[in-house]
Motif scaffolding. Structure first.
Motif, short mmCIF file in Angstrom:
data_model
loop_
_atom_site.label_atom_id
_atom_site.label_comp_id
_atom_site.label_asym_id
_atom_site.label_seq_id
_atom_site.Cartn_x
_atom_site.Cartn_y
_atom_site.Cartn_z
N PHE A 91 2.76 -28.72 39.85
CA PHE A 91 3.42 -29.16 38.56
C PHE A 91 4.96 -30.06 39.07
N ASP A 92 4.94 -31.10 38.82
CA ASP A 92 6.13 -31.65 38.98
C ASP A 92 7.20 -31.76 37.63
N GLU A 93 8.24 -30.78 37.71
CA GLU A 93 8.83 -30.72 36.54
C GLU A 93 8.05 -30.89 35.24
N PRO A 94 7.13 -30.52 34.88
CA PRO A 94 6.41 -30.65 33.82
C PRO A 94 6.87 -30.48 32.40
N LEU A 95 7.93 -29.86 32.08
CA LEU A 95 8.38 -29.44 31.04
C LEU A 95 9.90 -30.25 30.70
N SER A 96 10.26 -30.97 31.47
CA SER A 96 11.58 -31.62 31.45
C SER A 96 11.65 -32.45 30.38
N ASN A 97 10.54 -33.05 29.94
CA ASN A 97 10.69 -34.17 28.76
C ASN A 97 10.46 -33.31 27.33
N LEU A 98 10.21 -32.27 27.28
CA LEU A 98 10.10 -31.57 26.18
C LEU A 98 11.32 -30.94 25.66
N ASP A 99 11.44 -30.59 24.34
CA ASP A 99 12.70 -29.95 23.66
C ASP A 99 12.53 -28.46 23.91
N ALA A 100 13.71 -27.82 23.61
CA ALA A 100 14.02 -26.32 23.96
C ALA A 100 12.81 -25.53 23.68
N ALA A 101 12.59 -25.70 22.18
CA ALA A 101 11.55 -24.46 21.61
C ALA A 101 10.23 -24.97 22.30
N CYS B 145 17.25 -32.83 46.47
CA CYS B 145 17.35 -31.79 47.63
C CYS B 145 15.78 -31.80 48.41
N GLY B 146 14.99 -32.77 47.84
CA GLY B 146 13.73 -32.85 48.29
C GLY B 146 12.58 -32.17 48.03
N LYS B 147 12.79 -31.52 46.46
CA LYS B 147 11.62 -30.47 46.42
C LYS B 147 10.66 -31.49 45.84
N SER B 148 10.98 -32.49 45.14
CA SER B 148 9.80 -33.48 44.65
C SER B 148 8.99 -34.14 45.67
N THR B 149 9.80 -34.47 46.70
CA THR B 149 8.99 -35.09 47.89
C THR B 149 8.13 -34.06 48.67
N LEU B 150 8.65 -32.77 48.84
CA LEU B 150 8.06 -31.70 49.36
C LEU B 150 6.55 -31.61 48.65
N LEU B 151 6.68 -31.49 47.24
CA LEU B 151 5.57 -31.28 46.31
C LEU B 151 4.45 -32.53 46.67
N ARG B 152 5.00 -33.56 46.56
CA ARG B 152 4.22 -34.99 46.97
C ARG B 152 3.59 -34.95 48.28
N LEU B 153 4.11 -34.28 49.07
CA LEU B 153 3.65 -34.07 50.87
C LEU B 153 2.24 -33.14 50.62
N VAL B 154 2.59 -32.11 49.71
CA VAL B 154 1.46 -31.12 49.69
C VAL B 154 0.40 -31.80 48.82
N ALA B 155 0.63 -32.72 47.94
CA ALA B 155 -0.30 -33.42 47.25
C ALA B 155 -0.92 -34.27 47.77
N GLY B 156 -0.36 -34.76 48.84
CA GLY B 156 -1.01 -36.04 49.60
C GLY B 156 -0.69 -37.39 48.96
#
Lengths: 276, 367
Positions: free
Chosen positions: B157-167, B40-51
């Motif tokens: 933060f770009d999906e910082p927790l998606s590589n972690l297990d649920a707990a 949907c472009g959410k990461s792209t939008l973040l990267r635009l803000v980041a530069g």
């Protein structure tokens, strides 16, 4: 059980055959270099007499020490320049997207497929235009045409494997592209650098055709040419003993280098292909 | 610390427009979460803000300065990546010190800053380790540590927790929330995880295909979605949609017939619709009860999913559409049974043919 013994015996026989095939020529060179006079023409496989006379005469008969130094200068310069240009080019080709990048990469690869003889005359013109005929610079320049394509290609492949986020994280930390290459990529590319550097060293060290064509005086020759042009007491004598002694002398450093970097090479060779 | 303002920010890759003229105000110290489906472009939008990507069109202001042409460092941002992106050949200490070192801070300053960050994130015993010797959660903390030592104005933060297990994810979520409270710094957080969005955000930005669909407080988005997309995206399990037509409409009620003889009396402003017009009724699974009511619909149970604290009934209506109900407790029903689903008209959402919501009369009463 019987088949397993048979299979194992066959396996080891095969290994022995391969080892003999690979090692024997070098072994024969070593024992020949230790023979002198008529003993040179005995076909015995075991060394019967040991004499270092050939080694002494190689270094006293001509400026062979100087030739070795020349080879070292050329090979080291070629490695250093190739790696520097290779890494910077790899950054551009692997990381910066620009129009014609793929075409450029394939051009670089296709350059490495030219037979050396084909570029010889053109290279000669270039060397003369630069005014570096009969100097080591001509060899450094011409050898890079042999080493740069694969250096750039391997390092580019390797650099593409490095995660992009690392570079971006460094940018966010305030690093310039040059800092990224120096502080982030170089340490990570060490295995690939060692591998390509060593291969470049071997190519430059053994290079014959350019070295023969672009140098004139004995003092500017590199080792392979010097060995080929070794002359005996008369025009009709090929000084086999001296040639063997010289060959062994210049092979040993390469073998030692390879042994030192052995583990690095193996990891480097695979690291480019699979994510390392 | 700084506010972030996007004015008609557009991003094109070649001829493909990824971000369509996005306007967005992020206040100083706010925690903003970008959510949306993949692509949907959410990461792209973040990267635009980041530069990390160039803005094709439009303006980006951070702290009142136009920063379009600035590098990430000049913008005063720092970023935590999904893959952590720790420098593998540097120790934890060196990883965190790298940015300050490049900024030519003195050794003593660097040491102070790193030790302080390590203390906050409980990394002190690990400072001499290499990233490969750390667990996923520890690596994540180092990545956050690397971001906070530089005292950025804006934290990304770009999906910082998606590589972690649920707990671990729950634990880190709480730590990030705490970090935001302690530092009071503007944070922009990209995720596809609804729970992260609902719990962390002061303000959620729902993105879809490069457009902002709705911006608002998490509960505002939950109770008053402006359109069908936001209604379907926020809430889990997702809101049920039943396509139907208006029977009668007034300023505070819209009545609709439902498949199999049911009907719905929604407490929404119906002045925009006329009888006979096609609309979509939306009702959240957790708002459905198993009692007859003024608004109700019947169907056959297709599948029952037991969650422990509740169960989900997937009910097939007469027209073949599926409605999900979330009921507390253990399921007494069996698959194949016929049930009547009742719901409160005040909790209904109605969307017109352009997928826009009709205003609800009882605003967030259930909040």
């Amino acid at each position: 059980m019987r088949t397993s013994v048979l299979a194992r015996t066959g396996f080891w026989l095969l290994i022995v055959a391969i080892v003999i095939f690979a090692i024997f020529p070098f072994y024969y060179a070593v024992i020949s270099s230790l023979r002198s006079g008529q003993a040179l023409f005995s076909a015995a496989v075991w060394p019967d007499s040991v004499s270092i006379a050939n080694y002494v005469s190689v270094f006293t008969g001509q400026p062979f020490g100087r030739n070795i130094l020349n080879s070292v200068i050329v090979a080291v310069s070629v490695v250093a320049l190739s790696l520097f240009l290779g890494v910077t080019a790899a950054y551009a080709l692997g990381r910066v997207s620009f129009r014609g990048r793929g075409l450029l990469l394939f051009t670089i690869l296709s350059v490495s497929m030219f037979p050396q003889v084909a570029v010889l005359s053109g290279m000669f013109e270039l060397v003369r235009a630069f005014g570096i005929y009969n100097s080591l610079w001509s060899l450094i320049l011409s050898n890079m045409i042999l080493t740069l394509p694969f250096t750039v290609w391997v390092l580019t492949t390797f650099m593409r494997e490095l995660p992009k986020e690392l570079e971006e994280a460094a940018f966010v930390d305030g690093a310039s592209p040059w800092t990224v290459v120096r502080r982030i990529f170089l340490p990570l590319m060490w295995p690939a650098m060692v591998t390509t550097g060593l291969l470049a060293f071997i190519v430059a060290w053994n290079e014959f055709l350019f070295a023969l064509t672009f140098t004139l005086s004995t003092e500017q020759r590199t080792v392979p040419v010097a060995i080929a042009l070794l002359t005996g007491a008369t025009q009709f004598e090929l000084p086999w003993g001296n040639i063997m002694a010289a060959s062994v002398t210049v092979t040993v450093p390469v073998v030692v280098l390879v042994l030192i970097f052995q583990r690095r090479i193996v990891s480097g060779l695979t690291a480019g292909a699979v994510k390392g | 610390m700084a506010d972030v303002v996007l004015k008609k920010v557009t991003k094109r890759f070649g001829n493909v427009e990824i971000i369509h003229a996005v306007d967005l105000d992020i206040e100083d110290g706010e925690f903003v979460v970008f959510v949306g489906p993949s692509g949907c472009g959410k990461s792209t939008l973040l990267r635009l803000v980041a530069g990390l990507e160039d803005i094709t069109d439009g303006d980006l202001f951070i702290g009142g300065r136009r920063v379009n042409a600035f590098s990430p460092k000049e913008r005063g941002i720092s970023m935590v990546f999904q893959s952590y992106a720790l420098y593998p050949h540097m120790t934890v200490y060196e990883n965190m010190a790298f940015g300050l070192e490049l900024a030519k801070s003195s050794k003593a300053e660097i040491k102070d800053a790193v030790l302080k960050a390590a203390d906050i994130l409980e990394l002190t015993p690990l400072l001499d380790r290499l990233p490969k010797q750390l667990s996923g959660g520890q690596r994540q903390r180092v990545a956050i540590g690397r971001a906070i030592v530089r005292e950025p104005k804006v934290f990304l933060f770009d999906e910082p927790l998606s590589n972690l297990d649920a707990a671990l994810r729950v634990q880190m979520r709480i730590e990030i929330a705490k970090l935001h409270k302690d530092m009071g710094v503007t944070m922009i957080y990209v995720t596809h995880d609804q729970v992260e969005a609902m719990t962390l955000a002061d303000k959620i930005v729902v993105l879809n295909a490069g457009n902002v669909e709705q911006v608002g407080h998490p509960l505002q988005l939950y109770h008053n979605p402006q359109n069908l997309f936001v209604a379907g995206f926020i809430g889990s399990p997702r809101m049920n949609f039943i396509e139907t037509a208006v029977d009668s409409a007034s300023g505070d009620t819209v009545t609709m017939g439902l498949p199999g003889g049911g009907r719905a009396v929604a407490k929404v402003d119906g002045s925009r619709v006329r009888p006979g017009q096609k609309v979509t009724l939306g009702i959240r699974p957790e708002h459905i009860v198993l009692e007859p009511s003024e608004s109700q619909v019947s169907g056959r149970i297709d599948v029952i999913e037991q969650l422990g604290e509740a169960y989900l009934l997937h009910v097939r209506l007469a027209d073949g559409s599926l409605v999900t109900a979330k009921i507390a407790g253990d399921a007494p029903q069996h698959e194949g049974d016929t049930v009547t689903l009742g719901f409160d008209g005040a909790l209904c959402h109605v969307f017109d043919e352009r997928e826009q919501a009709l205003p609800r009369i009882i605003e967030t009463a259930a909040a």
